[in-house]
Write a protein that holds these residues in place. Structure first.
Motif: not given
Length: 273
Positions: A9-33
């Protein structure tokens, strides 16, 4: 006694889906968000490189959870036939709070070991394949449900060696922790908390430190500061915040706040908002 209700209740969260399906290649997440990430490998093989250069090859359906902002990379070749569903996690009280602090930097687990999540992950994968109306909203809610079920399983398994969730998994310590969570403004003594736990003062203090990693007093101060940070984000006056979390004056809160964070409440607010 609900060990998760007050936390969520104090630290609720929400999810936001951004990918679904096949995955090929490279995806980087810099951690600055200001978000965490959850990746579900439905099938195939995936390479994961986490903070500090941690590298893993995931070869069965698995959960990869980074509940706080963490730099990481995912990669797969075409022959790996990787299928992923991914979402960000946005905590209303900010990504650095008592709940996220209780979880490891990275959690990687085969779905076969997370039996409490099976129904929600099955539904999530089915929804990701569908083209029904409202699919994105359903996926977001299913990710949120899945994370709550994961917290349940971690409490049930007692698989975290130390920290708040390890304390909540301990039946005796859980009574004291839930009491502090539910009534942070109360002037809790070690004797009162030990009585709730059904232990002697000395045994309780030693067991609490061994399992949670803090003394009861330090834990309570950290919980209060975490709540104060959330309320400061919401724009509440510091005098009101101090009263809500158990301090007699804004200056008393500010002293503890600086000791825990290295900043005054106003300095912290300016850096976070």
């Amino acid at each position: 006694m609900d060990r998760l209700a007050t936390l969520l209740s104090h630290f609720a969260f929400s999810a936001d889906t951004f990918h679904q399906g096949s995955f090929c290649g490279l995806s980087g997440y810099p951690g600055d968000t200001q978000v965490g990430h959850v990746h579900l490998l439905r099938a195939g093989r995936l390479r994961f490189e986490g903070p500090g250069g941690q590298a893993s090859v995931v070869e069965e359906p698995s959960l990869i959870l980074l509940v706080r902002p963490q730099a990481h990379r995912l990669s797969a070749y075409e022959d790996d036939q990787a299928e992923l569903v991914c979402a960000t996690l946005n905590f209303i009280g900010g990504p650095h709070n008592p709940l996220t602090a209780a979880l490891p930097d990275v959690l990687i687990s085969p779905l076969s070991a997370l039996t409490g999540l099976q129904a929600s992950t099955d539904w999530l994968f089915a929804e990701a394949e569908s083209d029904e109306c409202g699919r994105a909203l359903v996926l977001n809610r299913l990710f949120e449900l899945m994370v709550i079920q994961l917290l349940r399983q971690l409490l049930s398994d007692g698989s975290l060696g130390a920290g708040m969730l390890a304390g909540l998994a301990d039946k005796r310590l859980a009574r004291a922790l839930v009491a502090m969570h539910d009534a942070p403004a109360q002037n809790w003594s070690v004797e009162a908390l030990a009585t709730l736990a059904g232990m002697s003062r000395a045994s309780f203090a030693a067991h609490f430190r061994a399992v949670v990693g803090d003394t009861p007093g330090d834990y309570l101060a950290g919980w209060r500061v975490g709540l104060a940070q959330k309320r400061i984000r919401e724009g509440r006056p510091l005098a009101l915040v101090a009263d809500e979390v158990g301090y007699q004056s804004p200056s008393a809160l500010a002293r503890v706040f600086r000791r825990r964070t290295g900043m005054s409440p106003s300095e912290w607010r300016e850096g976070k908002i």
